[in-house]
Design a protein around this motif. Structure first.
Motif, PDB file in Angstrom:
ATOM      1  N   UNK A 163      35.668 -16.549  54.414  1.00 28.58           N
ATOM      2  CA  UNK A 163      35.768 -17.641  55.594  1.00 28.58           C
ATOM      3  C   UNK A 163      34.303 -17.952  55.791  1.00 28.58           C
ATOM      4  N   UNK A 164      33.549 -19.087  55.653  1.00 28.43           N
ATOM      5  CA  UNK A 164      32.557 -19.317  56.223  1.00 28.43           C
ATOM      6  C   UNK A 164      32.618 -19.823  57.497  1.00 28.43           C
ATOM      7  N   UNK A 165      31.594 -19.363  58.354  1.00 33.89           N
ATOM      8  CA  UNK A 165      31.739 -19.976  59.802  1.00 33.89           C
ATOM      9  C   UNK A 165      31.748 -21.415  59.837  1.00 33.89           C
ATOM     10  N   UNK A 166      32.648 -22.060  60.655  1.00 36.98           N
ATOM     11  CA  UNK A 166      32.683 -23.463  60.888  1.00 36.98           C
ATOM     12  C   UNK A 166      32.929 -24.101  59.431  1.00 36.98           C
ATOM     13  N   UNK A 167      33.717 -23.310  58.496  1.00 34.06           N
ATOM     14  CA  UNK A 167      33.883 -23.894  57.228  1.00 34.06           C
ATOM     15  C   UNK A 167      32.801 -24.602  56.260  1.00 34.06           C
ATOM     16  N   UNK A 168      31.393 -24.008  56.826  1.00 31.31           N
ATOM     17  CA  UNK A 168      30.011 -24.834  56.116  1.00 31.31           C
ATOM     18  C   UNK A 168      29.912 -24.131  54.686  1.00 31.31           C
ATOM     19  N   UNK A 186      37.979 -19.925  51.974  1.00 29.40           N
ATOM     20  CA  UNK A 186      38.386 -21.507  52.566  1.00 29.40           C
ATOM     21  C   UNK A 186      37.726 -22.544  52.835  1.00 29.40           C
ATOM     22  N   UNK A 187      37.853 -23.560  52.060  1.00 28.75           N
ATOM     23  CA  UNK A 187      36.955 -24.713  52.350  1.00 28.75           C
ATOM     24  C   UNK A 187      37.548 -25.545  53.556  1.00 28.75           C
ATOM     25  N   UNK A 188      36.863 -26.404  54.044  1.00 34.14           N
ATOM     26  CA  UNK A 188      37.297 -27.222  55.361  1.00 34.14           C
ATOM     27  C   UNK A 188      38.399 -28.072  54.641  1.00 34.14           C
ATOM     28  N   UNK A 189      39.025 -28.901  55.702  1.00 32.93           N
ATOM     29  CA  UNK A 189      39.791 -29.701  55.320  1.00 32.93           C
ATOM     30  C   UNK A 189      39.510 -30.886  54.394  1.00 32.93           C
ATOM     31  N   UNK A 190      40.208 -31.168  53.506  1.00 27.30           N
ATOM     32  CA  UNK A 190      39.968 -32.097  52.783  1.00 27.30           C
ATOM     33  C   UNK A 190      40.684 -33.649  52.824  1.00 27.30           C
ATOM     34  N   UNK A 191      40.054 -34.471  53.824  1.00 20.63           N
ATOM     35  CA  UNK A 191      40.751 -35.555  54.364  1.00 20.63           C
ATOM     36  C   UNK A 191      39.833 -36.629  54.535  1.00 20.63           C
ATOM     37  N   UNK A 192      40.270 -37.853  54.911  1.00 16.14           N
ATOM     38  CA  UNK A 192      39.377 -38.920  55.086  1.00 16.14           C
ATOM     39  C   UNK A 192      38.410 -38.697  56.521  1.00 16.14           C
ATOM     40  N   UNK A 193      39.122 -38.207  57.386  1.00 16.19           N
ATOM     41  CA  UNK A 193      38.127 -37.877  58.372  1.00 16.19           C
ATOM     42  C   UNK A 193      36.816 -37.231  58.501  1.00 16.19           C
ATOM     43  N   UNK A 194      37.114 -35.887  57.670  1.00 15.95           N
ATOM     44  CA  UNK A 194      36.120 -35.241  57.559  1.00 15.95           C
ATOM     45  C   UNK A 194      35.114 -35.719  56.486  1.00 15.95           C
ATOM     46  N   UNK A 195      35.656 -36.484  55.501  1.00 12.43           N
ATOM     47  CA  UNK A 195      34.866 -37.087  54.385  1.00 12.43           C
ATOM     48  C   UNK A 195      34.102 -38.342  54.891  1.00 12.43           C
ATOM     49  N   UNK A 228      35.666 -19.724  38.621  1.00 10.78           N
ATOM     50  CA  UNK A 228      35.843 -18.119  39.146  1.00 10.78           C
ATOM     51  C   UNK A 228      36.070 -17.957  40.528  1.00 10.78           C
ATOM     52  N   UNK A 229      36.029 -18.704  41.383  1.00  7.35           N
ATOM     53  CA  UNK A 229      36.517 -18.633  42.772  1.00  7.35           C
ATOM     54  C   UNK A 229      37.332 -19.739  43.086  1.00  7.35           C
ATOM     55  N   UNK A 230      38.572 -19.090  43.732  1.00 10.19           N
ATOM     56  CA  UNK A 230      39.700 -19.999  44.241  1.00 10.19           C
ATOM     57  C   UNK A 230      39.466 -20.688  45.636  1.00 10.19           C
ATOM     58  N   UNK A 231      39.525 -21.945  45.562  1.00  5.15           N
ATOM     59  CA  UNK A 231      39.278 -22.776  46.940  1.00  5.15           C
ATOM     60  C   UNK A 231      40.559 -22.795  47.472  1.00  5.15           C
TER      61      UNK A 231
END
Length: 325
Positions: A163-168, A186-195, A228-231
């Motif tokens: 898990x990358x700090x602050x999901x960066x 773990x990627x950051x939330x995938x939603x319209x607010x973040x995008x 090769x890596x699961x998100x």
């Protein structure tokens, strides 16, 4: 495939707060978070919750002398433009070992977690590394991740989830993770607010509102294999009790439960996460809320077959399903 509940914790003590506040202003949270760890493990065992504890590499060491042997060479340490983020420059303020500096070292807690059923020791990078900060480079990140794996291996921990700090994260950094042998992140939330929202005050306001009200939908998803890596994207941070909005705590829990129900019904993944220091104060109230969430998970398991998996287990299950398809 049945629905999946993933729980992950950003296990960082004070390392993630260096640029946020002074230690004396936050140490009650950090020390309270340490005390909460055994209680969390008891709660996880009671309800069959498997979790990934993404641990900052610095915390594995018994003392500074041992830790410094794993430091990357100086040219490969992060050269952040914002010097407040530099953890190496902070060691002059840190004691030599866990007893002297419990806000910075945690080998005894890591060992306790690793011995509990269903718990995975993952990585939160070696130095709480920030992948999107100006000044640092992918080469420095690679050196940091190699150091994280090396110090963990010394104590018998094989790191496969990160898990990358602050999901960066950025694509070239994901490639580094693959090259280092990681199988899930773990990627950051995938939603319209973040995008779409770039104005930070508005972003923070909308994210706060989404804790209580469904601005971004249900948060369930099917994990993606990225070469090769699961998100294993985060769906919801368990937000600690916010005093000014305490009257909405019941709404917050209903929001989480609705998201879990949606994932259970649709065979999707719901990924809940937080930091131990988030529940370091008012701990019993937070544990009571988490117990309500996990009790609801048991209902979903009985009704819909929902399964609790840590990140390693989730990646392995997806890999196996992909091989059979």
């Amino acid at each position: 495939m049945e629905g999946t509940l993933i729980v992950s914790l950003d296990f960082e003590l004070f390392w993630g707060m260096l640029d946020k506040c002074a230690l004396e202003d936050y140490q009650d949270n950090v020390l309270g978070g340490r005390k909460a760890v055994p209680k969390l493990l008891q709660l996880f065992q009671k309800y069959g919750i498997h979790a990934t504890w993404a641990t900052v590499g610095f915390m594995f060491a018994k003392n500074y002398d041992e830790l410094s042997a794993f430091f990357p060479e100086e040219s490969l340490r992060p050269t952040y433009e914002n010097k407040k983020l530099d953890p190496y420059g902070y060691f002059a303020k840190v004691g030599a070992n866990e007893q002297e500096a419990p806000c910075f070292y945690a080998p005894s807690l890591i060992r306790l977690v690793s011995q509990a059923p269903g718990q995975e020791i993952g990585s939160h990078t070696f130095s709480h590394y920030y992948c999107r900060e100006k000044g640092q480079t992918p080469q420095q990140f690679a050196a940091d991740m190699e150091a994280a794996k090396a110090i963990a291996e010394k104590y018998g921990y094989a790191l496969t989830s990160v898990i990358l700090p602050r999901n960066q994260c950025e694509p070239e950094y994901t490639q580094v993770l693959r090259d280092c042998g990681f199988t899930a992140y773990r990627d950051e939330e995938n939603d319209w607010i973040h995008e779409k929202i770039k104005f930070r005050p508005l972003l923070r306001l909308l994210r706060l509102a989404d804790v209580y009200f469904p601005l971004t939908g249900q948060g369930g998803y099917l994990p993606r294999n990225e070469n090769g890596i699961w998100n294993l994207t985060g769906s919801r941070m368990y937000k600690p009790i916010f005093a000014p909005l305490r009257f909405l705590e019941g709404v917050k829990l209903k929001r989480i439960k609705r998201q879990m129900l949606h994932a259970a019904k649709k065979g999707l993944t719901f990924h809940l996460w937080w930091h131990p220091h988030n529940i370091g104060v008012d701990t019993q109230a937070h544990l009571a809320q988490l117990e309500e969430v996990f009790r609801y998970y048991q209902q979903l398991r009985e009704t819909y077959g929902m399964e609790s998996l840590n990140m390693r287990e989730a990646a392995q299950k997806r890999e196996k399903a992909e091989d059979l398809s």
